[in-house]
Design an enzyme around this catalytic site. Structure first.
Site, PDB file in Angstrom:
ATOM      1  CG  PHE A 230      -0.184   6.723  -1.518  1.00 26.01           C
ATOM      2  CD1 PHE A 230       0.119   6.080  -2.881  1.00 26.01           C
ATOM      3  CD2 PHE A 230      -0.286   8.047  -1.586  1.00 26.01           C
ATOM      4  CE1 PHE A 230      -0.360   6.829  -4.300  1.00 26.01           C
ATOM      5  CE2 PHE A 230      -0.463   8.848  -2.758  1.00 26.01           C
ATOM      6  CZ  PHE A 230      -0.446   8.175  -3.857  1.00 26.01           C
ATOM      7  CG  ASP A 252      -2.313   0.830  -0.746  1.00 24.10           C
ATOM      8  OD1 ASP A 252      -1.307   1.444  -0.273  1.00 24.10           O
ATOM      9  OD2 ASP A 252      -2.243  -0.065  -2.050  1.00 24.10           O
ATOM     10  CG  ASN A 278      -5.577   6.168  -8.929  1.00 17.51           C
ATOM     11  OD1 ASN A 278      -5.292   7.258  -8.577  1.00 17.51           O
ATOM     12  ND2 ASN A 278      -4.820   5.469  -9.842  1.00 17.51           N
ATOM     13  CB  ALA A 279      -3.981   7.727  -4.039  1.00 16.99           C
ATOM     14  CB  CYS A 339      10.595   6.848  -0.144  1.00 16.22           C
ATOM     15  SG  CYS A 339       9.322   6.151  -1.474  1.00 16.22           S
TER      16      CYS A 339
HETATM   17  N1  SAH Z   1       2.492   4.203   4.262  1.00 15.71           N
HETATM   18  C1  SAH Z   1       2.862   2.814   4.076  1.00 15.71           C
HETATM   19  C2  SAH Z   1       3.845   2.571   2.955  1.00 15.71           C
HETATM   20  C3  SAH Z   1       3.410   3.133   1.620  1.00 15.71           C
HETATM   21  S1  SAH Z   1       4.192   2.203   0.329  1.00 15.71           S
HETATM   22  C4  SAH Z   1       3.445   2.377   5.485  1.00 15.71           C
HETATM   23  O1  SAH Z   1       3.896   3.240   6.339  1.00 15.71           O
HETATM   24  O2  SAH Z   1       3.752   1.351   5.697  1.00 15.71           O
HETATM   25  C5  SAH Z   1       3.150   2.921  -1.183  1.00 15.71           C
HETATM   26  C6  SAH Z   1       1.945   2.279  -1.096  1.00 15.71           C
HETATM   27  O3  SAH Z   1       1.120   2.814  -2.247  1.00 15.71           O
HETATM   28  C7  SAH Z   1       1.531   0.758  -1.471  1.00 15.71           C
HETATM   29  O4  SAH Z   1       1.132  -0.053  -0.782  1.00 15.71           O
HETATM   30  C8  SAH Z   1       0.996   0.815  -2.953  1.00 15.71           C
HETATM   31  O5  SAH Z   1       0.025  -0.350  -3.211  1.00 15.71           O
HETATM   32  C9  SAH Z   1       0.275   2.183  -2.819  1.00 15.71           C
HETATM   33  N2  SAH Z   1       0.180   2.653  -4.122  1.00 15.71           N
HETATM   34  C10 SAH Z   1       0.700   2.966  -5.176  1.00 15.71           C
HETATM   35  N3  SAH Z   1       0.063   3.821  -6.097  1.00 15.71           N
HETATM   36  C11 SAH Z   1      -0.709   3.972  -5.859  1.00 15.71           C
HETATM   37  C12 SAH Z   1      -2.160   4.627  -6.315  1.00 15.71           C
HETATM   38  N4  SAH Z   1      -2.009   5.434  -7.482  1.00 15.71           N
HETATM   39  N5  SAH Z   1      -3.309   4.779  -5.590  1.00 15.71           N
HETATM   40  C13 SAH Z   1      -3.337   3.937  -4.503  1.00 15.71           C
HETATM   41  N6  SAH Z   1      -2.273   3.283  -3.910  1.00 15.71           N
HETATM   42  C14 SAH Z   1      -1.116   3.357  -4.335  1.00 15.71           C
END
Ligand code: SAH
Length: 395
Positions: A230, A252, A278-279, A339
């Site tokens: 993410f 991401d 997808n994570a 968060c």
């Molecule tokens: N770690 C980052 C902030 C993350 S915000 C920092 O420190 O700046 C959350 C992120 O999760 C977003 O970029 C969004 O695109 C991603 N995201 C949301 N659901 C997801 C999923 N199922 N698989 C992969 N990425 C995902």
């Protein structure tokens, strides 16, 4: 000239108790009589019994459309004038004087926690981005810009009023330049790295300032193979790369965010690989392929957007943490965040414990962290404490 007479909003016992206990909000169900107030007005707050003494509960912004109808400005009742607001802004800015350099990024105003209800001001080098999150702070937008220009002489001031919560306030989405001029992005230094921030494009006001200190902290644990899941634009992963990792992979679902991360890596002569995926699937595949990592960072979006979705969110947090724990080598580090305000720190810890148990790993807690110091929590206002970040070690 006599000061204008303010409408008086009368509230019920429960609302009065909450205000007296230091919580700055009064909900719609605790309002007895709005005294003819209009959305955006500054109003006097009083009990339903009368006025004077303990019946006076200070001043607040009124929002007719919102469930949060009153946001306390002050416990006193003299009308806030330009000088009053200027002082509040100046104090809020001064509180951060040690937290960021002139070319850095910092939240200068964190709404209720800085006694500026519904106002966010972020500084990216000499560019400011504001959000006005309630009718009262929105009505004063021009004044905020004027005062900020007086206090800080910024190159430009933008508004990023495109957050979904504006709908609950009956406010329209508005984003754009309010003052000054900026062609292209602004360059800021975060944790020693140069980033380009687009005030009108990124998440929030451009980036995730609340994680800034946790990103720098993560760099201290960097070694071997690192995974930033993410990752968005690589806030954590870039720090890991700078901190001495042999290999850093960002995951991401947003290709755009990953492309921005690659650009930032190039700007700073750092190496990263990126995976648009997808994570959940990615972590499962890595386990299947017997991959091992020394450091994993997890920073998912808020899975619990409201009270009702906490159950489902718990499952999501557990799953993602379990999958990450399975990928870690012995002595590996997991930096894991939530968060979701609706997920308390205790619940998050339970989730982590559950995940550790299912993964069959013994896990140490090295650090329990929160949001960066420029997002201070206001005691008696739990809504101002939302970010949890644990540093764990797997034995
Ligand atoms: N770690 C980052 C902030 C993350 S915000 C920092 O420190 O700046 C959350 C992120 O999760 C977003 O970029 C969004 O695109 C991603 N995201 C949301 N659901 C997801 C999923 N199922 N698989 C992969 N990425 C995902």
């Amino acid at each position: 000239m006599k000061p204008p007479k303010l409408p008086t909003v009368r509230i019920k016992q429960r609302g009065a108790r909450r205000l007296r206990a230091g919580h700055p909000w009064v909900y719609r169900s605790d309002v007895q009589d709005d005294g003819g107030a209009k959305s955006g007005d500054v109003v006097r707050v009083a009990t339903r019994h009368g006025s004077g003494g303990r019946n006076d509960l200070g001043l607040a912004f009124y929002s007719r459309e919102s469930q949060i109808q009153l946001r306390q400005i002050s416990q006193h009742t003299s009308m806030p004038d330009r000088e009053f607001w200027r002082q509040r802004l100046q104090c809020s800015i001064a509180r951060r004087s040690d937290l960021a350099d002139a070319d850095g990024a910092v939240r200068l105003v964190f709404s209720e926690a800085d006694k500026l209800p519904g106002l966010i001001v972020d500084r990216y080098a000499d560019v400011l981005v504001i959000q006005t999150q309630c009718a009262g702070s929105d009505a004063l937008k021009k004044l905020w810009v004027e005062l900020l220009c007086e206090l800080l002489s910024p190159r430009a001031v933008f508004e990023r009023n495109d957050t979904p919560s504006r709908r609950l306030e009956g406010l329209a989405f508005e984003s754009g330049l309010l003052s000054g001029k900026l062609d292209g992005p602004v360059e800021v230094r975060i944790g020693g790295l140069s980033h380009l921030v687009h005030p009108l494009e990124g998440q929030k006001t451009g980036t995730y300032l609340d994680q800034q200190e946790n990103q720098v902290c993560a760099a201290g644990y960097s070694r071997g193979r690192c995974l930033d899941v993410f990752s968005y634009q690589g806030g954590f992963g870039l720090q890991l790369a700078q901190g001495g990792a042999e290999e850093v992979t960002l995951v991401d679902q947003s290709e755009r965010a990953l492309a921005a991360a690659q650009q930032t890596a190039e700007r700073n002569q750092l190496q990263l690989s990126v995976q648009a995926a997808n994570a959940f699937d990615f972590l499962r595949q890595q386990h299947k392929a017997s991959q091992e990592y020394d450091v994993v960072v997890l920073d998912p979006p808020a899975f619990a957007k409201n009270k009702a979705s906490v159950e489902g969110a718990l499952r999501g947090y557990k799953e993602v943490n379990l999958r990450a724990l399975r990928l870690l080598a012995d002595e590996g580090i997991l930096v894991t965040s939530s968060c979701s305000y609706h997920l308390s720190v205790d619940l998050f810890e339970e989730v982590l414990q559950d995940a550790a148990q299912d993964a069959g790993r013994v896990v140490q807690v090295i650090e329990r962290r929160g949001q960066s110091r420029d997002h201070p929590e206001r005691l008696s206002f739990p809504e101002s404490r939302y970010l949890k970040c644990f540093v764990l070690r797997v034995l």
